[in-house]
Design a protein around this motif. Structure first.
Motif, PDB file in Angstrom:
ATOM      1  N   THR A 167      -8.976 -18.261   6.170  1.00 32.58           N
ATOM      2  CA  THR A 167     -10.269 -17.768   6.637  1.00 32.58           C
ATOM      3  C   THR A 167     -10.242 -17.699   8.148  1.00 32.58           C
ATOM      4  N   TYR A 168     -10.574 -16.537   8.713  1.00 28.58           N
ATOM      5  CA  TYR A 168     -10.655 -16.440  10.173  1.00 28.58           C
ATOM      6  C   TYR A 168     -12.043 -16.814  10.642  1.00 28.58           C
ATOM      7  N   LEU A 169     -12.197 -16.917  11.916  1.00 25.53           N
ATOM      8  CA  LEU A 169     -13.418 -17.453  12.533  1.00 25.53           C
ATOM      9  C   LEU A 169     -14.697 -16.858  11.953  1.00 25.53           C
ATOM     10  N   ASN A 180     -15.554 -16.038   9.213  1.00 22.50           N
ATOM     11  CA  ASN A 180     -15.702 -16.268   7.771  1.00 22.50           C
ATOM     12  C   ASN A 180     -15.097 -15.182   6.899  1.00 22.50           C
ATOM     13  N   LEU A 181     -14.151 -14.417   7.531  1.00 26.62           N
ATOM     14  CA  LEU A 181     -13.504 -13.359   6.777  1.00 26.62           C
ATOM     15  C   LEU A 181     -12.285 -13.948   6.074  1.00 26.62           C
ATOM     16  N   LYS A 182     -12.220 -13.712   4.753  1.00 24.99           N
ATOM     17  CA  LYS A 182     -11.082 -14.256   4.007  1.00 24.99           C
ATOM     18  C   LYS A 182      -9.942 -13.244   4.007  1.00 24.99           C
ATOM     19  N   ALA A 183      -8.969 -13.430   4.930  1.00 26.95           N
ATOM     20  CA  ALA A 183      -7.810 -12.537   4.990  1.00 26.95           C
ATOM     21  C   ALA A 183      -6.937 -12.758   3.763  1.00 26.95           C
ATOM     22  N   LEU A 184      -6.897 -14.002   3.294  1.00 24.48           N
ATOM     23  CA  LEU A 184      -6.232 -14.328   2.024  1.00 24.48           C
ATOM     24  C   LEU A 184      -7.215 -15.148   1.200  1.00 24.48           C
ATOM     25  N   GLY A 241      -0.836  -2.397  -0.113  1.00 32.39           N
ATOM     26  CA  GLY A 241      -2.283  -2.604  -0.032  1.00 32.39           C
ATOM     27  C   GLY A 241      -2.826  -1.837   1.138  1.00 32.39           C
ATOM     28  N   HIS A 242      -4.122  -1.567   1.094  1.00 30.01           N
ATOM     29  CA  HIS A 242      -4.768  -0.851   2.179  1.00 30.01           C
ATOM     30  C   HIS A 242      -4.705  -1.663   3.454  1.00 30.01           C
ATOM     31  N   SER A 243      -4.986  -1.003   4.548  1.00 31.74           N
ATOM     32  CA  SER A 243      -5.034  -1.705   5.833  1.00 31.74           C
ATOM     33  C   SER A 243      -6.082  -2.811   5.770  1.00 31.74           C
ATOM     34  N   GLY A 244      -5.717  -3.970   6.243  1.00 29.14           N
ATOM     35  CA  GLY A 244      -6.643  -5.093   6.236  1.00 29.14           C
ATOM     36  C   GLY A 244      -6.655  -5.850   4.927  1.00 29.14           C
ATOM     37  N   ALA A 245      -5.752  -5.518   4.007  1.00 30.79           N
ATOM     38  CA  ALA A 245      -5.737  -6.192   2.708  1.00 30.79           C
ATOM     39  C   ALA A 245      -5.218  -7.623   2.814  1.00 30.79           C
ATOM     40  N   GLY A 246      -4.479  -7.926   3.892  1.00 33.43           N
ATOM     41  CA  GLY A 246      -3.976  -9.294   4.067  1.00 33.43           C
ATOM     42  C   GLY A 246      -2.474  -9.409   3.974  1.00 33.43           C
ATOM     43  N   LYS A 247      -1.775  -8.274   3.992  1.00 36.32           N
ATOM     44  CA  LYS A 247      -0.313  -8.310   3.855  1.00 36.32           C
ATOM     45  C   LYS A 247       0.348  -9.068   5.013  1.00 36.32           C
ATOM     46  N   SER A 248      -0.028  -8.681   6.220  1.00 30.26           N
ATOM     47  CA  SER A 248       0.582  -9.342   7.388  1.00 30.26           C
ATOM     48  C   SER A 248       0.222 -10.820   7.437  1.00 30.26           C
ATOM     49  N   THR A 249      -0.996 -11.127   7.013  1.00 36.42           N
ATOM     50  CA  THR A 249      -1.411 -12.533   6.993  1.00 36.42           C
ATOM     51  C   THR A 249      -0.539 -13.333   6.027  1.00 36.42           C
ATOM     52  N   LEU A 250      -0.238 -12.733   4.892  1.00 38.70           N
ATOM     53  CA  LEU A 250       0.639 -13.384   3.916  1.00 38.70           C
ATOM     54  C   LEU A 250       2.006 -13.680   4.547  1.00 38.70           C
ATOM     55  N   ILE A 251       2.543 -12.684   5.258  1.00 35.80           N
ATOM     56  CA  ILE A 251       3.841 -12.858   5.924  1.00 35.80           C
ATOM     57  C   ILE A 251       3.764 -13.973   6.962  1.00 35.80           C
ATOM     58  N   LYS A 252       2.674 -13.981   7.724  1.00 34.35           N
ATOM     59  CA  LYS A 252       2.494 -15.007   8.758  1.00 34.35           C
ATOM     60  C   LYS A 252       2.510 -16.408   8.161  1.00 34.35           C
ATOM     61  N   MET A 253       1.885 -16.552   6.991  1.00 34.63           N
ATOM     62  CA  MET A 253       1.875 -17.848   6.315  1.00 34.63           C
ATOM     63  C   MET A 253       3.295 -18.249   5.909  1.00 34.63           C
ATOM     64  N   ASP A 284       7.824  -6.681   7.825  1.00 33.85           N
ATOM     65  CA  ASP A 284       6.419  -6.276   7.803  1.00 33.85           C
ATOM     66  C   ASP A 284       6.325  -4.834   8.295  1.00 33.85           C
ATOM     67  N   GLU A 285       6.060  -3.922   7.378  1.00 34.17           N
ATOM     68  CA  GLU A 285       5.992  -2.495   7.685  1.00 34.17           C
ATOM     69  C   GLU A 285       7.200  -2.010   8.481  1.00 34.17           C
ATOM     70  N   PRO A 286       8.398  -2.193   7.960  1.00 29.07           N
ATOM     71  CA  PRO A 286       9.581  -1.843   8.755  1.00 29.07           C
ATOM     72  C   PRO A 286       9.689  -0.354   9.028  1.00 29.07           C
ATOM     73  N   THR A 320       4.474  -2.469   2.918  1.00 25.07           N
ATOM     74  CA  THR A 320       4.457  -1.050   3.306  1.00 25.07           C
ATOM     75  C   THR A 320       3.191  -0.345   2.848  1.00 25.07           C
ATOM     76  N   HIS A 321       2.925   0.767   3.492  1.00 26.16           N
ATOM     77  CA  HIS A 321       1.867   1.676   3.106  1.00 26.16           C
ATOM     78  C   HIS A 321       2.449   2.872   2.383  1.00 26.16           C
ATOM     79  N   ASN A 322       3.757   3.017   2.545  1.00 20.48           N
ATOM     80  CA  ASN A 322       4.428   4.274   2.248  1.00 20.48           C
ATOM     81  C   ASN A 322       4.794   4.387   0.775  1.00 20.48           C
TER      82      ASN A 322
HETATM   83  N1  LIG Z   1      -5.818 -13.416  14.255  1.00 19.79           N
HETATM   84  C1  LIG Z   1      -6.823 -12.893  13.556  1.00 19.79           C
HETATM   85  N2  LIG Z   1      -8.104 -13.218  13.866  1.00 19.79           N
HETATM   86  C2  LIG Z   1      -9.132 -12.723  13.164  1.00 19.79           C
HETATM   87  N3  LIG Z   1      -8.988 -11.904  12.119  1.00 19.79           N
HETATM   88  C3  LIG Z   1      -7.742 -11.533  11.762  1.00 19.79           C
HETATM   89  C4  LIG Z   1      -6.597 -12.012  12.470  1.00 19.79           C
HETATM   90  N4  LIG Z   1      -5.488 -11.492  11.885  1.00 19.79           N
HETATM   91  C5  LIG Z   1      -5.929 -10.713  10.876  1.00 19.79           C
HETATM   92  N5  LIG Z   1      -7.272 -10.729  10.796  1.00 19.79           N
HETATM   93  C6  LIG Z   1      -8.082 -10.040   9.796  1.00 19.79           C
HETATM   94  O1  LIG Z   1      -7.607 -10.387   8.536  1.00 19.79           O
HETATM   95  C7  LIG Z   1      -7.596  -9.281   7.668  1.00 19.79           C
HETATM   96  C8  LIG Z   1      -6.217  -9.062   7.076  1.00 19.79           C
HETATM   97  O2  LIG Z   1      -5.355  -8.658   8.121  1.00 19.79           O
HETATM   98  P1  LIG Z   1      -3.819  -8.305   7.889  1.00 19.79           P
HETATM   99  O3  LIG Z   1      -3.235  -8.082   9.214  1.00 19.79           O
HETATM  100  O4  LIG Z   1      -3.235  -9.339   7.036  1.00 19.79           O
HETATM  101  O5  LIG Z   1      -3.924  -6.943   7.092  1.00 19.79           O
HETATM  102  P2  LIG Z   1      -2.741  -5.983   6.658  1.00 19.79           P
HETATM  103  O6  LIG Z   1      -2.808  -5.892   5.178  1.00 19.79           O
HETATM  104  O7  LIG Z   1      -1.476  -6.407   7.254  1.00 19.79           O
HETATM  105  O8  LIG Z   1      -3.205  -4.617   7.298  1.00 19.79           O
HETATM  106  P3  LIG Z   1      -2.286  -3.447   7.888  1.00 19.79           P
HETATM  107  O9  LIG Z   1      -1.799  -2.689   6.718  1.00 19.79           O
HETATM  108  O10 LIG Z   1      -3.258  -2.638   8.695  1.00 19.79           O
HETATM  109  O11 LIG Z   1      -1.223  -4.066   8.696  1.00 19.79           O
HETATM  110  C9  LIG Z   1      -8.099  -8.087   8.478  1.00 19.79           C
HETATM  111  O12 LIG Z   1      -9.458  -7.878   8.194  1.00 19.79           O
HETATM  112  C10 LIG Z   1      -7.932  -8.541   9.915  1.00 19.79           C
HETATM  113  O13 LIG Z   1      -8.928  -7.986  10.724  1.00 19.79           O
END
Ligand SMILES: Nc1ncnc2c1ncn2[C@@H]1O[C@H](COP(=O)(O)OP(=O)(O)OP(=O)(O)O)[C@@H](O)[C@H]1O
Ligand SMILES: [Mg+2]
Lengths: 307, 226
Positions: free
Chosen positions: B10-12, B14-18, B35-47, B162-164, B194-196
């Motif tokens: 959860t980011y500040l 209260n948005l649930k990225a995952l 997944g669509h942009s903002g679906a949480g893919k990059s967040t998953l990788i970061k974890m 991540d989106e290579p 990927t989006h592709n």
């Molecule tokens: N450091 C952060 N602080 C606040 N919100 C964040 C942060 N990183 C990501 N988010 C939010 O978390 C959600 C998921 O982001 P994430 O980057 O995981 O999406 P994504 O699936 O990788 O999107 P994309 O395909 O555009 O790369 C988004 O709504 C984003 O705005």
């Protein structure tokens, strides 16, 4: 392990050269700091030597009246030698004082003529007394004031005692040394803090300009030594450069000051002192430089380079 | 090998990225996360890279909770994972060869190992002639291939991308996908996002679909249907 060391050192050297424009400020302030530390040592040594020599040279001089008899003077001498504070005494006879006076005024025919016209030696004997320590002159003086030996039939046999003057000079010098020590410490403390702050800032800038590299390092799992080491090396390099510059500055500086200190301060030649004590100076200044550089960079790295 | 256990981030605001993501990845698997942009893919990788802590839940690598690792062990762990990003993240003042060698230097490998492994990695990504070029003298596809060489040169167990292909044209995208498949065939676990659609179709392996921080689909041989 050796390979990593080598790479960290190389990266540190490279970073130091690449950021040399930014490093200039910290090298400058550290050089000033180290020079001041060195100058304080020089000042202290000069003053201490002067104090030691004045204290050593200065005696309590007891001038006897011309009519004082030798046996009375010798009795005073024996009594003084019995005091625990007294290191040595020297009895200069009337005749010797007379001779010394003549030699001193060799070229002053008028004075000699006047002396010759007198039938008797107008000069009294002198007893020079040296105390073991400067602080003990007071008690010797007190003894001289109260002792019965110094009077013969209620007529004093002492003309004058001249400890007072020298004592004031000694006290003054001791006070100067004490306060110069305090001022020195204060100035050093300020400069040390300044050096650390400026070097800290230099390293912080270096960390920011290397942000990409640090990101990549984290990406590929670099150890904390590998990513932090080069910045600490950079800080130490700045310290070492400053130390070298400061040590080099002392060379012409002491050479230039040497005639002055030799003439005005007790014959201490600052230049020979520096050359003779170079190993100690080298270790001191280098050590301080390394300490300043590494403290600043370790602080900066801990704050700004999270691994 | 990798196990996400009800991971919520959860980011500040209260948005649930995952949102309670549970996901298991076996050794030598190749998994595409879409997944669509903002679906949480990059967040998953970061974890997975332990770059950020989950709000709740845990991530296990070979049964070890990676977010409980001490720093030195975390460094060891990161060396077992190769990473590629959309923006390449090459060092601009180092040549292709030096960029790859840098990863080995950082990992504390010997000069002999570097001399033998760097050319091998660059060959694996089909970059032979241009190894002394700087990144600015390489095309996007070539840069991404240098980044792949850098990611695999320390022989990681897992390659994460991540989106290579995010910044690449179709030709270069095709090349990069082929290289990723080759690396997978050589025995490395590969995880990419990927989006592709073309990328997903040509890989034809497991596809995990995410939406609003949740896994909504997980198929063995996926074609992309967003
Ligand atoms: N450091 C952060 N602080 C606040 N919100 C964040 C942060 N990183 C990501 N988010 C939010 O978390 C959600 C998921 O982001 P994430 O980057 O995981 O999406 P994504 O699936 O990788 O999107 P994309 O395909 O555009 O790369 C988004 O709504 C984003 O705005
Ligand atoms: Mg993303």
């Amino acid at each position: 392990m050796m390979t990593s060391m080598k790479r960290i050192l190389r990266a540190g050297f490279l970073a130091f050269w690449r950021n040399s424009v930014v490093s200039v400020a910290s090298v400058f302030v550290m050089t000033v700091t180290l020079s001041v530390i060195g100058s304080i040592i020089f000042t202290q040594v000069t003053l201490q030597t002067t104090l030691a020599q004045i204290s050593d040279k200065v005696d309590v001089n007891v001038y006897f009246v011309t009519t004082a008899r030798e046996e009375d003077i010798l009795a005073v001498k024996t009594a003084l030698e019995g005091l625990p504070e007294v290191a040595a005494t020297e009895y200069v006879t009337k005749d010797k004082v007379y001779q010394d006076f003549r030699t001193r005024h060799e070229n002053d025919s008028l004075t000699l003529q006047a002396l010759d016209e007198l039938e008797e030696n107008p000069l009294g004997a002198i007893l020079n007394v040296r105390a073991k320590e400067t602080s003990q002159y007071a008690s010797i003086a007190q003894f001289l004031e109260t002792s019965d030996l110094l009077k013969k039939n209620e007529t004093p046999i002492i003309d004058k005692v001249n400890y007072q003057q020298n004592r004031a000079a000694i006290d003054k010098l001791a006070a100067i040394i004490a306060s110069s020590e305090k001022i020195g410490l204060f100035v050093t403390a300020i400069l040390v803090v300044m050096s650390i702050l400026i070097t800290f800032n230099t390293i912080r800038l270096a960390i920011f300009t290397s942000k990409d590299e640090i990101t990549v390092m984290r990406l590929v799992g670099a150890s904390s030594a590998f990513s932090r080491g080069p910045f600490i090396v950079q800080g130490i390099m700045a310290g070492l450069s400053s130390a070298v510059i400061a040590l080099a500055i002392f060379y012409p500086l002491t050479y230039w000051l040497a005639p002055f200190t030799t003439d005005f301060f007790s014959g201490l030649n600052l230049f020979s002192y520096y050359v003779d004590n170079f190993p100690q100076f080298f270790l001191m200044i280098m050590g301080s430089g390394i300490a300043l550089g590494s403290i600043s960079s370790v602080l900066a790295v801990r704050k700004y380079l999270k691994v | 090998m990798i196990y996400f256990d009800k991971v919520t981030k959860t980011y500040l605001d209260n948005l649930k990225a995952l949102d309670e993501v549970t996901l298991s990845i076996e050794p030598k698997e190749m998994v595409t996360i879409v997944g669509h942009s903002g679906a949480g893919k990059s967040t998953l990788i970061k974890m997975l890279l332990a770059e950020d802590e989950p709000t709740t839940g845990s991530v296990y690598f070979e049964s070890v909770d990676i977010h409980s690792l001490k720093r030195s062990l975390l460094t060891q762990y990161r060396r077992r994972i190769g990473i590629i990003f959309q923006d390449f993240r090459l060092l601009p003042h180092k040549t292709a060869y030096e960029n790859v060698a840098f990863a080995m230097e950082a990992a504390g490998r010997s000069d002999e190992e570097i001399e033998s492994d760097v050319p091998y990695a660059l060959e694996l990504v089909d970059l032979r002639e241009k190894i002394w070029n700087f990144p600015s003298e390489l095309s996007g596809g070539e840069r991404q291939r240098v980044a792949i060489a850098r990611a695999i040169v320390n022989q990681p167990d897992v390659l994460v991308a991540d989106e290579p292909t995010g910044n690449l044209d179709p030709m270069n995208t095709y090349d990069v996908v082929q290289i990723l498949k080759k690396i997978h065939d050589l025995g490395t676990t590969v995880i990419l996002t990927t989006h592709n659609k073309g990328v997903v179709d040509s890989i034809d392996k497991r596809v995990v679909t995410m939406e609003k921080g949740k896994i909504i689909k997980d198929v063995k041989h996926g074609k992309l249907t967003l």
